[in-house]
Motif scaffolding. Sequence first.
Motif, PDB file in Angstrom:
ATOM      1  N   SER A   1       0.830  -1.202   0.000  1.00 26.38           N
ATOM      2  CA  SER A   1       0.000   0.000   0.000  1.00 26.38           C
ATOM      3  C   SER A   1       0.865   1.252   0.000  1.00 26.38           C
ATOM      4  O   SER A   1       2.091   1.188   0.124  1.00 26.38           O
ATOM      5  CB  SER A   1      -0.910   0.013   1.226  1.00 26.38           C
ATOM      6  N   LEU A   2       0.210   2.384  -0.112  1.00 28.17           N
ATOM      7  CA  LEU A   2       0.888   3.676  -0.099  1.00 28.17           C
ATOM      8  C   LEU A   2       1.751   3.829   1.147  1.00 28.17           C
ATOM      9  O   LEU A   2       2.839   4.407   1.088  1.00 28.17           O
ATOM     10  CB  LEU A   2      -0.150   4.805  -0.177  1.00 28.17           C
ATOM     11  N   GLN A   3       1.319   3.277   2.266  1.00 28.15           N
ATOM     12  CA  GLN A   3       2.050   3.415   3.523  1.00 28.15           C
ATOM     13  C   GLN A   3       3.396   2.702   3.522  1.00 28.15           C
ATOM     14  O   GLN A   3       4.291   3.070   4.267  1.00 28.15           O
ATOM     15  CB  GLN A   3       1.206   2.901   4.701  1.00 28.15           C
TER      16      GLN A   3
ATOM     17  N   ILE B   1       4.940   1.277   0.353  1.00 29.26           N
ATOM     18  CA  ILE B   1       5.468   1.011  -0.990  1.00 29.26           C
ATOM     19  C   ILE B   1       6.887   1.553  -1.177  1.00 29.26           C
ATOM     20  O   ILE B   1       7.639   1.079  -2.020  1.00 29.26           O
ATOM     21  CB  ILE B   1       4.511   1.529  -2.080  1.00 29.26           C
ATOM     22  N   ASN B   2       7.272   2.534  -0.347  1.00 35.15           N
ATOM     23  CA  ASN B   2       8.614   3.101  -0.464  1.00 35.15           C
ATOM     24  C   ASN B   2       9.704   2.059  -0.235  1.00 35.15           C
ATOM     25  O   ASN B   2      10.805   2.199  -0.757  1.00 35.15           O
ATOM     26  CB  ASN B   2       8.792   4.282   0.474  1.00 35.15           C
TER      27      ASN B   2
ATOM     28  N   ASP C   1      -3.233  -1.758  -3.170  1.00 36.22           N
ATOM     29  CA  ASP C   1      -3.979  -0.537  -3.448  1.00 36.22           C
ATOM     30  C   ASP C   1      -3.520   0.113  -4.752  1.00 36.22           C
ATOM     31  O   ASP C   1      -2.698  -0.444  -5.481  1.00 36.22           O
ATOM     32  CB  ASP C   1      -3.908   0.438  -2.268  1.00 36.22           C
TER      33      ASP C   1
ATOM     34  N   ALA D   1      -1.637   2.656  -5.306  1.00 40.92           N
ATOM     35  CA  ALA D   1      -0.209   2.997  -5.343  1.00 40.92           C
ATOM     36  C   ALA D   1       0.605   1.791  -5.823  1.00 40.92           C
ATOM     37  O   ALA D   1       1.518   1.929  -6.638  1.00 40.92           O
ATOM     38  CB  ALA D   1       0.275   3.455  -3.969  1.00 40.92           C
TER      39      ALA D   1
ATOM     40  N   GLN E   1       0.011   1.347  -9.560  1.00 40.31           N
ATOM     41  CA  GLN E   1       0.783   2.301 -10.351  1.00 40.31           C
ATOM     42  C   GLN E   1       2.256   1.909 -10.424  1.00 40.31           C
ATOM     43  O   GLN E   1       2.877   2.014 -11.482  1.00 40.31           O
ATOM     44  CB  GLN E   1       0.641   3.707  -9.777  1.00 40.31           C
TER      45      GLN E   1
END
Length: 109
Positions: free
Chosen positions: A24-26, A28-29, A56, A58, A61
């Motif tokens: 998720s966006l939280q 993905i880094n 999600d 992110a 993408q």
Amino acid sequence: MEIKLKIDDQKNHRREYDISGDISLQNINIIVDDFKKVLPDCTDLTINLKNITGFDTAAFQLFYSIKNSFIRDKKKYKVTCSINEETQTVLNHSGIDNLAAILSIQTNE
């Protein structure tokens, strides 16, 4: 989320990852940071998403971008995935029910 480097064959520019948990966006880094370092030299990439519990937009993408860059550069790219019923329902409701086709994912359901 956990990312595990399964194969790191630098001589043949091949890498394989197992990614599990919620992507998720939280978090993905974690993937982005690792991929930024190694993907420019990688010509054969396999990503196994067999144990993901969430996915999600992110994540969508990110994997779509990687797919497009590998196709553009004529590199080998393979993603395998088992999408559970709950995740598939969420994808259906978000309008990306054809996730496997869009990301060129080989499903093992």
